[in-house]
Design a protein around this motif. Sequence first.
Motif, PDB file in Angstrom:
ATOM      1  N   LYS A   1       0.828  -1.210   0.000  1.00 21.77           N
ATOM      2  CA  LYS A   1       0.000   0.000   0.000  1.00 21.77           C
ATOM      3  C   LYS A   1       0.862   1.259   0.000  1.00 21.77           C
ATOM      4  N   GLU A   2       1.933   1.227   0.777  1.00 20.37           N
ATOM      5  CA  GLU A   2       2.821   2.399   0.848  1.00 20.37           C
ATOM      6  C   GLU A   2       3.513   2.639  -0.486  1.00 20.37           C
ATOM      7  N   ILE A   3       3.914   1.563  -1.149  1.00 18.71           N
ATOM      8  CA  ILE A   3       4.558   1.695  -2.462  1.00 18.71           C
ATOM      9  C   ILE A   3       3.568   2.258  -3.473  1.00 18.71           C
ATOM     10  N   GLU A   4       2.328   1.780  -3.416  1.00 22.97           N
ATOM     11  CA  GLU A   4       1.315   2.230  -4.367  1.00 22.97           C
ATOM     12  C   GLU A   4       0.886   3.670  -4.117  1.00 22.97           C
ATOM     13  N   ALA A   5       1.078   4.156  -2.886  1.00 23.98           N
ATOM     14  CA  ALA A   5       0.700   5.541  -2.557  1.00 23.98           C
ATOM     15  C   ALA A   5       1.652   6.552  -3.182  1.00 23.98           C
ATOM     16  N   ASP A   6       2.847   6.105  -3.560  1.00 21.82           N
ATOM     17  CA  ASP A   6       3.831   6.998  -4.184  1.00 21.82           C
ATOM     18  C   ASP A   6       3.567   7.064  -5.686  1.00 21.82           C
ATOM     19  N   THR A   7       2.975   8.174  -6.107  1.00 18.58           N
ATOM     20  CA  THR A   7       2.658   8.362  -7.533  1.00 18.58           C
ATOM     21  C   THR A   7       3.478   9.508  -8.127  1.00 18.58           C
ATOM     22  N   SER A   8       4.637   9.756  -7.544  1.00 21.95           N
ATOM     23  CA  SER A   8       5.456  10.889  -7.984  1.00 21.95           C
ATOM     24  C   SER A   8       6.054  10.673  -9.370  1.00 21.95           C
ATOM     25  N   VAL A   9       6.216   9.424  -9.777  1.00 18.75           N
ATOM     26  CA  VAL A   9       6.783   9.114 -11.096  1.00 18.75           C
ATOM     27  C   VAL A   9       5.773   8.256 -11.858  1.00 18.75           C
ATOM     28  N   ASP A  10       5.413   8.672 -13.079  1.00 21.85           N
ATOM     29  CA  ASP A  10       4.473   7.852 -13.839  1.00 21.85           C
ATOM     30  C   ASP A  10       5.205   6.639 -14.429  1.00 21.85           C
ATOM     31  N   PHE A  11       4.416   5.683 -14.935  1.00 20.49           N
ATOM     32  CA  PHE A  11       5.008   4.416 -15.347  1.00 20.49           C
ATOM     33  C   PHE A  11       5.969   4.567 -16.520  1.00 20.49           C
TER      34      PHE A  11
END
Length: 532
Positions: free
Chosen positions: A503-513
């Motif tokens: 969940k913590e990893i998924e909360a980081d949206t600072s870089v798009d795919f």
Amino acid sequence: MSLLSTRLDQIRAAKNLAGMAELTRGVEKESLRVCTEGTLAKTPHPTALGSALTHPKITTDYSEALLEFITPPEKSINSIVDTLNDLHTFTYQHIGSESLWVNSMPCMLDKDADIPIGQYGSSNSGRMKSIYRLGLGHRYGRAMQTIAGIHFNFSVSDELWEFLHTSDSSNLPISDYKTEGYLKLIRNFRRNFWLLLYLFGAAPAVCSSFIKSREHTLEPIKSDSHTMHKPYATSLRMGDLGYQSSAQELLTTTYNSIDGYIKTLCDAITKQHPDYSAIGIKDTQGDYQQLNDCLLQIENEFYSVIRPKRTAKSGQTALNALRSGGIEYIEVRCLDLNPFENVGINGQQIRFLDIFLLYCLLEDSPPSDEQENQHILQNQKAMVYEGRDPSLTLYHFGKVRAASEWSQEIMDKLQPIANMLDTYLGDTQYGQALKNEQSKLDNSANTPSAKIIELLSNRDISFYQLAMEHSASNREFFLNQTLSTDTINHYVQLAEQSLQKQKEIEADTSVDFEEYLQNYYKEYTDCTKRSY
């Protein structure tokens, strides 16, 4: 006197047996989740087992149904086997009526497109893992990716490296010396691993459903059977029906230097391959079908029987970790699941692997060339399909010799290593492990592959029926095991922590795919520009 004999004499004279005996090992064991009728489970990875993305001990490999159990690095063989027992027991408490398939080769597969690939959530790293698997399916077919095996991680002590470094009067920094030493081990392993296929190969037959649309040279074990085999086969998993790639056979990887190894794989990850370009990186809707259109998407796609490894830091590719820190350990990748063992492997097999890998490390290991590479491939295929044929011949440094003669020569060289390990440990377990494998050379009927063929023939049952029997027996065994409250709490806590970490990893949206992927591949692009 051979280099092996000289080094063993030096170790004895210096009374440095501890340095040789202090080994670190880890096991990664795969198993398919199957339904009561033996078909592939379509259920998601059980939440009670935690996050397949972040759990340190329970994850999935290719398919959502292909569980992978990981033991941490251990010096104790008993601890490795105990951890595998606990992982199996805990898992069986959370998969309902499903079972874990005990064989390397699957059975009762649906259409290729119906085999579910692993899902790892919405984070960039999770998406990348799933897209990589989607790409593998397009390149090789999903059925191939349901084959299970055991990976064995191995390293020797710093004390032994320092002793050998001094004995060889090496001027290399110790980290470079270790890397060169592990490369020598790898070269010798590739020359000799065919012996492991003979001794431990446990996939001499497959269900006809697995090969229904593939070219093969197998024959039915009975005229009306749904089981296909080769009479002298050992490990079909390691042959053309398994984790093999004709395209990758074009890679010239000699393991003569770490720089050469890294550059070969970096080139394969950055240079387009026509067959994979034809697939396309994205479909017409803009959805990824593979990570790239090169020969390899990432290093893990390289189907080698052994790999040099180093633990990578967060965000670091495996190859960059090797380049910056050298080889930390090696990963053996040619071991079948043993359906006669509850966890697919036992302590005796691990002890034999210890002896065998020490032999590969301490024996002289000249550089490889392209001719030897081709002979290694030919030896592998010969051992896969005809390994128990008493008249089998193999290539050894350009010459043809009887496999039986060569295998006995290797076993004779392993004996003093086993003796030295037993001397240090004060028991006879290594000698007994060697004696057990010698019995398979003395009589091929003692090999797992021969035992499987004998059961299929004498009982007139199919591979499917035999595998179902073994899987049902295994299920009953683990459901009757009892875990301590502390052990249960440990695995419950690991599962909860892994889910929270995802969940913590998924909360980081600072870089798009797109940017994430570009940054990832930049390491490989930079690698190809370096001068080696």
